[in-house]
Scaffold this motif. Sequence first.
Motif, PDB file in Angstrom:
ATOM      1  N   THR A  86       7.456   1.439   7.182  1.00 28.03           N
ATOM      2  CA  THR A  86       7.721   0.002   7.136  1.00 28.03           C
ATOM      3  C   THR A  86       7.422  -0.642   8.487  1.00 28.03           C
ATOM      4  N   TYR A  87       7.920  -0.021   9.547  1.00 27.55           N
ATOM      5  CA  TYR A  87       7.681  -0.530  10.898  1.00 27.55           C
ATOM      6  C   TYR A  87       6.190  -0.533  11.216  1.00 27.55           C
ATOM      7  N   ASN A  88       5.516   0.561  10.887  1.00 24.10           N
ATOM      8  CA  ASN A  88       4.087   0.682  11.154  1.00 24.10           C
ATOM      9  C   ASN A  88       3.297  -0.402  10.410  1.00 24.10           C
ATOM     10  N   ASP A  89       3.666  -0.670   9.155  1.00 23.33           N
ATOM     11  CA  ASP A  89       2.958  -1.677   8.375  1.00 23.33           C
ATOM     12  C   ASP A  89       3.208  -3.089   8.891  1.00 23.33           C
ATOM     13  N   LEU A  90       4.396  -3.326   9.434  1.00 23.87           N
ATOM     14  CA  LEU A  90       4.668  -4.627  10.047  1.00 23.87           C
ATOM     15  C   LEU A  90       3.782  -4.840  11.274  1.00 23.87           C
ATOM     16  N   ILE A  91       3.651  -3.808  12.085  1.00 17.38           N
ATOM     17  CA  ILE A  91       2.841  -3.906  13.295  1.00 17.38           C
ATOM     18  C   ILE A  91       1.357  -4.011  12.951  1.00 17.38           C
ATOM     19  N   ASP A  92       0.935  -3.278  11.910  1.00 20.11           N
ATOM     20  CA  ASP A  92      -0.489  -3.152  11.589  1.00 20.11           C
ATOM     21  C   ASP A  92      -0.954  -4.070  10.461  1.00 20.11           C
ATOM     22  N   LYS A  93      -0.165  -5.055  10.098  1.00 18.99           N
ATOM     23  CA  LYS A  93      -0.508  -5.850   8.905  1.00 18.99           C
ATOM     24  C   LYS A  93      -1.889  -6.506   9.008  1.00 18.99           C
ATOM     25  N   ASP A  94      -2.278  -6.935  10.202  1.00 16.62           N
ATOM     26  CA  ASP A  94      -3.596  -7.569  10.345  1.00 16.62           C
ATOM     27  C   ASP A  94      -4.719  -6.545  10.257  1.00 16.62           C
ATOM     28  N   ILE A  95      -4.504  -5.379  10.880  1.00 17.12           N
ATOM     29  CA  ILE A  95      -5.511  -4.311  10.796  1.00 17.12           C
ATOM     30  C   ILE A  95      -5.622  -3.801   9.366  1.00 17.12           C
ATOM     31  N   ASP A  96      -4.486  -3.576   8.708  1.00 12.75           N
ATOM     32  CA  ASP A  96      -4.504  -3.064   7.337  1.00 12.75           C
ATOM     33  C   ASP A  96      -5.264  -3.992   6.400  1.00 12.75           C
ATOM     34  N   GLY A  97      -5.192  -5.276   6.668  1.00 11.96           N
ATOM     35  CA  GLY A  97      -5.903  -6.230   5.822  1.00 11.96           C
ATOM     36  C   GLY A  97      -7.407  -6.146   5.946  1.00 11.96           C
ATOM     37  N   GLN A  98      -7.896  -5.448   6.979  1.00 13.45           N
ATOM     38  CA  GLN A  98      -9.340  -5.330   7.192  1.00 13.45           C
ATOM     39  C   GLN A  98      -9.907  -3.977   6.757  1.00 13.45           C
ATOM     40  N   VAL A  99      -9.019  -3.064   6.371  1.00 19.72           N
ATOM     41  CA  VAL A  99      -9.440  -1.711   5.998  1.00 19.72           C
ATOM     42  C   VAL A  99      -9.329  -1.557   4.480  1.00 19.72           C
ATOM     43  N   GLU A 100     -10.384  -1.080   3.859  1.00 20.47           N
ATOM     44  CA  GLU A 100     -10.449  -0.994   2.400  1.00 20.47           C
ATOM     45  C   GLU A 100      -9.279  -0.214   1.814  1.00 20.47           C
ATOM     46  N   ARG A 101      -8.949   0.935   2.415  1.00 23.25           N
ATOM     47  CA  ARG A 101      -7.910   1.799   1.860  1.00 23.25           C
ATOM     48  C   ARG A 101      -6.516   1.198   1.979  1.00 23.25           C
ATOM     49  N   THR A 102      -6.308   0.297   2.941  1.00 26.72           N
ATOM     50  CA  THR A 102      -4.947  -0.182   3.228  1.00 26.72           C
ATOM     51  C   THR A 102      -4.715  -1.662   2.919  1.00 26.72           C
ATOM     52  N   ARG A 103      -5.744  -2.400   2.563  1.00 25.30           N
ATOM     53  CA  ARG A 103      -5.562  -3.848   2.388  1.00 25.30           C
ATOM     54  C   ARG A 103      -4.685  -4.206   1.187  1.00 25.30           C
ATOM     55  N   SER A 104      -4.489  -3.245   0.267  1.00 25.05           N
ATOM     56  CA  SER A 104      -3.635  -3.515  -0.895  1.00 25.05           C
ATOM     57  C   SER A 104      -2.191  -3.089  -0.659  1.00 25.05           C
ATOM     58  N   ARG A 105      -1.849  -2.680   0.550  1.00 22.35           N
ATOM     59  CA  ARG A 105      -0.467  -2.339   0.857  1.00 22.35           C
ATOM     60  C   ARG A 105       0.429  -3.575   0.726  1.00 22.35           C
ATOM     61  N   PRO A 106       1.731  -3.390   0.529  1.00 20.33           N
ATOM     62  CA  PRO A 106       2.612  -4.514   0.162  1.00 20.33           C
ATOM     63  C   PRO A 106       2.595  -5.707   1.098  1.00 20.33           C
ATOM     64  N   ILE A 107       2.532  -5.487   2.410  1.00 22.93           N
ATOM     65  CA  ILE A 107       2.575  -6.636   3.325  1.00 22.93           C
ATOM     66  C   ILE A 107       1.243  -7.373   3.382  1.00 22.93           C
ATOM     67  N   PRO A 108       0.100  -6.716   3.690  1.00 21.01           N
ATOM     68  CA  PRO A 108      -1.158  -7.472   3.740  1.00 21.01           C
ATOM     69  C   PRO A 108      -1.573  -8.069   2.401  1.00 21.01           C
ATOM     70  N   SER A 109      -1.126  -7.467   1.285  1.00 19.71           N
ATOM     71  CA  SER A 109      -1.483  -8.009  -0.029  1.00 19.71           C
ATOM     72  C   SER A 109      -0.529  -9.110  -0.482  1.00 19.71           C
ATOM     73  N   GLY A 110       0.537  -9.361   0.282  1.00 19.99           N
ATOM     74  CA  GLY A 110       1.461 -10.443  -0.040  1.00 19.99           C
ATOM     75  C   GLY A 110       2.546 -10.077  -1.035  1.00 19.99           C
ATOM     76  N   GLN A 111       2.686  -8.787  -1.356  1.00 20.34           N
ATOM     77  CA  GLN A 111       3.756  -8.391  -2.277  1.00 20.34           C
ATOM     78  C   GLN A 111       5.136  -8.552  -1.643  1.00 20.34           C
ATOM     79  N   ILE A 112       5.194  -8.364  -0.330  1.00 23.00           N
ATOM     80  CA  ILE A 112       6.439  -8.456   0.424  1.00 23.00           C
ATOM     81  C   ILE A 112       6.200  -9.297   1.668  1.00 23.00           C
TER      82      ILE A 112
END
Length: 315
Positions: A86-112
């Motif tokens: 959870t902490y890692n995804d909060l810190i990396d939300k902008d990076i995750d949104g640019q990576v194909e494998r991680t852009r659908s994670r709950p924070i960058p995808s807007g689920q949470i």
Amino acid sequence: MFNTKDTGPVADAVKRHWVDTKLPPGLRPFARLARWERPIGWRLLLWPCLWSLSLASNASGAAIPNLWYMILFFVGAVAMRGAGCTYNDLIDKDIDGQVERTRSRPIPSGQISSKQAKIFLGLQALTGLAVLLQFNTFSIVLGVSSLAVVAAYPFMKRITDWPQFVLGLAFSWGALMGWAVVFGSLSLAPILLYCGGIAWTIGYDTIYAHQDKEDDALVGVRSTARLFGEKTKQALYMLYGAAVVFFASAFWLAGSGPLAFAGLAVGAFHLLQQIRVLDIDDGDQCLSLFKSNSTFGLFLFAGLVLDGIAAYFLQ
């Protein structure tokens, strides 16, 4: 807190898992945020705890590790792995949104929302604290000390080619904790076990990081996978070899018997097979080999437990 929107599973998550089929829709994004559908994370966090606990049990002459401590370590591993994700995804939300494998994670995808994620982070951290408070004072202080490493990890991929080393510092902390809860102190044996865990973690997470190396290069994320490149196999021979030497040294210092070393030998062969078949350009295979490290953890744990039982009844 539960006003979320379930837009479907994360791209790299296990499909048709109980998170997606059994949980109420409002809870699913939180479960995905904590990676509950991917137990490999908490297993890799748990194994060093159980190794250390078993090693300490053997050194103290007990037949088997303390079952209550094992349960506490299990709960703590699940809670703190979820908190770390959870902490890692909060810190990396902008990076995750640019990576194909991680852009659908709950924070960058807007689920949470970030606020919801922070509340969830706090609840998981409180669970981990409740577990920690069951141990002796030395163990409590030692456990709290790990938070500095955990907090630093998400930033390492931005400033060093060795973020996997910092991950190893965090994920192997249990190699110190198991011994500490038994003896209320540390000695060279658990420290060597910890060093082995660090080398092992760098190795398996290098394999994992090869899945994202192209996207990582585009967004500027650094890793040992990018650092080692085509020399990854050579690096893994050194890392896994060092891990085995550290583990063997810890076993010897703790007075472990032949069954513990037999478990390590089987585990070493398992690591050798990982390196032999590795194709760093096959993302699916890299993920599979990464997950197989839980089997390595089981080999070491089984050897230590069987050795303790044998030593107890043959004394």
